[in-house]
Design an enzyme around this catalytic site. Structure first.
Site, mmCIF file in Angstrom:
data_model
loop_
_atom_site.group_PDB
_atom_site.id
_atom_site.type_symbol
_atom_site.label_atom_id
_atom_site.label_comp_id
_atom_site.label_asym_id
_atom_site.label_seq_id
_atom_site.Cartn_x
_atom_site.Cartn_y
_atom_site.Cartn_z
ATOM 1 N N LYS A 1 0.865 -1.191 0.000
ATOM 2 C CA LYS A 1 0.000 0.000 0.000
ATOM 3 C C LYS A 1 0.898 1.236 0.000
ATOM 4 C CE LYS A 1 -3.375 2.937 0.541
ATOM 5 N NZ LYS A 1 -4.264 3.269 -0.587
ATOM 6 N N SER B 1 -12.511 6.465 -2.439
ATOM 7 C CA SER B 1 -11.835 7.656 -1.939
ATOM 8 C C SER B 1 -11.239 7.297 -0.582
ATOM 9 C CB SER B 1 -12.808 8.825 -1.820
ATOM 10 O OG SER B 1 -12.095 9.979 -1.401
ATOM 11 N N MET B 2 -10.300 6.334 -0.621
ATOM 12 C CA MET B 2 -9.724 5.792 0.611
ATOM 13 C C MET B 2 -8.931 6.860 1.372
ATOM 14 S SD MET B 2 -10.905 2.763 0.326
ATOM 15 C CE MET B 2 -10.101 1.879 1.640
ATOM 16 N N CYS C 1 -2.240 9.716 -6.740
ATOM 17 C CA CYS C 1 -3.400 9.443 -5.880
ATOM 18 C C CYS C 1 -4.439 10.537 -6.062
ATOM 19 C CB CYS C 1 -3.023 9.364 -4.410
ATOM 20 S SG CYS C 1 -4.513 9.139 -3.407
ATOM 21 N N LYS D 1 4.017 5.561 -10.525
ATOM 22 C CA LYS D 1 2.619 5.219 -10.812
ATOM 23 C C LYS D 1 1.959 6.443 -11.416
ATOM 24 C CE LYS D 1 -1.206 2.554 -10.080
ATOM 25 N NZ LYS D 1 -1.576 1.770 -8.902
ATOM 26 N N ASN E 1 -3.396 4.515 -12.572
ATOM 27 C CA ASN E 1 -4.092 4.634 -11.298
ATOM 28 C C ASN E 1 -5.592 4.758 -11.613
ATOM 29 O OD1 ASN E 1 -4.725 5.180 -8.543
ATOM 30 N ND2 ASN E 1 -2.740 6.186 -8.299
ATOM 31 N N SER E 2 -6.415 4.828 -10.618
ATOM 32 C CA SER E 2 -7.854 4.936 -10.892
ATOM 33 C C SER E 2 -8.148 6.246 -11.651
ATOM 34 C CB SER E 2 -8.664 4.853 -9.602
ATOM 35 O OG SER E 2 -8.230 5.812 -8.685
ATOM 36 N N GLY F 1 -11.747 -0.955 -12.077
ATOM 37 C CA GLY F 1 -12.495 -2.139 -12.494
ATOM 38 C C GLY F 1 -12.806 -2.129 -13.984
ATOM 39 N N GLY G 1 -5.488 -1.833 -14.457
ATOM 40 C CA GLY G 1 -6.775 -1.232 -14.804
ATOM 41 C C GLY G 1 -7.682 -2.167 -15.548
ATOM 42 N N GLY G 2 -8.774 -2.534 -14.892
ATOM 43 C CA GLY G 2 -9.861 -3.226 -15.578
ATOM 44 C C GLY G 2 -9.665 -4.694 -15.845
HETATM 45 O O1 RRO Z 1 -5.741 5.608 -0.920
HETATM 46 C C1 RRO Z 1 -6.381 6.012 -1.913
HETATM 47 O O2 RRO Z 1 -7.400 6.715 -1.839
HETATM 48 C C2 RRO Z 1 -5.938 5.725 -3.287
HETATM 49 C C3 RRO Z 1 -4.648 5.881 -3.722
HETATM 50 BR BR1 RRO Z 1 -3.227 6.320 -2.595
HETATM 51 C C4 RRO Z 1 -4.342 5.701 -5.092
HETATM 52 O O3 RRO Z 1 -3.202 5.848 -5.567
HETATM 53 N N1 RRO Z 1 -5.365 5.370 -5.918
HETATM 54 C C5 RRO Z 1 -6.624 5.214 -5.478
HETATM 55 O O4 RRO Z 1 -7.519 4.909 -6.285
HETATM 56 N N2 RRO Z 1 -6.903 5.385 -4.161
#
Ligand code: RRO
Length: 311
Positions: free
Chosen positions: A47, A72-73, A130, A164, A193-194, A221, A249-250
């Site tokens: 992570k 939105s971690m 991110c 990334k 990344n997303s 996804g 991705g996906g």
């Molecule tokens: O932790 C997150 O919200 C997160 C990160 Br660091 C990232 O690089 N990509 C993502 O989709 N979520």
């Protein structure tokens, strides 16, 4: 007929091409151990780490979509030292990629100095993309700042380093980022990344589905597959051959992984599908890819990597 799924990033040899996407099943010690012991993943990505541990954004911060996910971690993680200790002290049975994401250039440089001075010999990945930290833009959309940062990093950092990237959507942007990245001895780029700052609406409740940032979040996804394939392809066409590509991705099937490799991916990582299905996804997707390769008469990934045909 035997099929070989082994692959490499620079001098690091992976027994197969599959990785977890950073953030999935790689935050806690338990998750990392399970990944380490999984026979069907080729390597382990941690992570993204910040200098200190973080709880991340308020919940709910992940939501499954009909064909993917929104998150939105907000960088929940155990702190950099925890992950550095894990990849240097544990019983390491497969190659590791130590992902870092400082909150500023100064923090990124400080973490990289610590890696440089440590005994860690694996790959490092700097997360410049991110989308979910409140008030912090995705660095890799700022070309001048990214260039300056890489210049400062490679003045002292001598271990294998990748970055990334976020998805790009304009061919001119692929030209610009590739021109910058080609100036540096990067081990790899990890794309994508997303897809940042998407939105999902619960029509019954007439509401967003995530708490942080008013509901905006990164999309991953199956729905991200075409964007991911385009980014792998466009970067493979532009980057120096020495810069390897992790396609992210996906990917939900062996067919999707095959498509990533055809576009030029050296490794393939799995995010949303791994989260939804669990670690069993690695075995299933491995087997599906092997079956496709057997049917086509391919023995190794080199037989078709990057060989996508144009019409
Ligand atoms: O932790 C997150 O919200 C997160 C990160 Br660091 C990232 O690089 N990509 C993502 O989709 N979520």
């Amino acid at each position: 007929m035997t099929v070989d799924l082994s692959s490499k990033i620079q001098n690091t040899q992976f027994k197969n091409l599959f990785l977890n996407a950073s953030g999935i099943h790689c935050q806690s010690k338990k998750e990392l151990e399970e990944l380490m012991n999984d026979h069907y993943s080729g390597g382990l990505v941690t992570k993204s780490a910040t200098p200190n541990s973080r709880f991340g954004n308020p919940l709910p911060r992940y939501h499954s979509l009909p064909a993917g996910s929104i998150n939105s971690m907000g960088l929940p993680n155990e702190g950099f030292q925890f992950y550095l200790d894990y990849v240097t002290h544990s019983n390491i049975q497969k190659p590791t990629i130590l992902s870092i994401a400082g909150m500023s250039k100064e923090e990124d440089l400080e973490l990289l100095h610590q890696i440089q001075d440590s005994k860690y010999q694996g790959l490092t990945e700097l997360n410049l993309s991110c989308p979910n930290v409140i008030g912090k833009p995705q660095m890799a959309y700022d070309f001048a700042s990214s260039n300056q940062m890489l210049k400062e990093i490679f003045a002292f950092f001598k271990k294998p380093l990748g970055i990334k990237l976020p998805p790009y959507f304009d061919l001119v942007h692929f030209d610009k980022i590739a021109k910058i990245l080609n100036q540096y001895p990067l081990s790899h780029v990890n794309t994508i990344n997303s897809i940042g700052n998407g939105m999902w609406v619960d029509v019954e409740k007439e509401s967003v589905v995530l708490k942080p940032k008013g509901g905006f979040g990164g999309i991953g996804g199956a729905i991200a597959l075409p964007t991911a394939l385009a980014n792998v392809r466009a970067l493979r066409q532009r980057l120096n051959a020495s810069i390897n590509i992790i396609g992210t991705g996906g990917v939900t099937s062996g067919k999707d992984a095959f498509a990533h490799v055809l576009c030029g991916a050296n490794m393939v990582s799995i995010g949303t599908q791994l989260y939804e299905e669990g670690l069993g996804a690695f075995q299933r997707i491995n087997n599906e890819l092997i079956e496709i390769m057997k049917a086509k008469g391919y023995h190794s990934l080199d037989d078709f990597r990057g060989k996508l045909k144009e019409q």
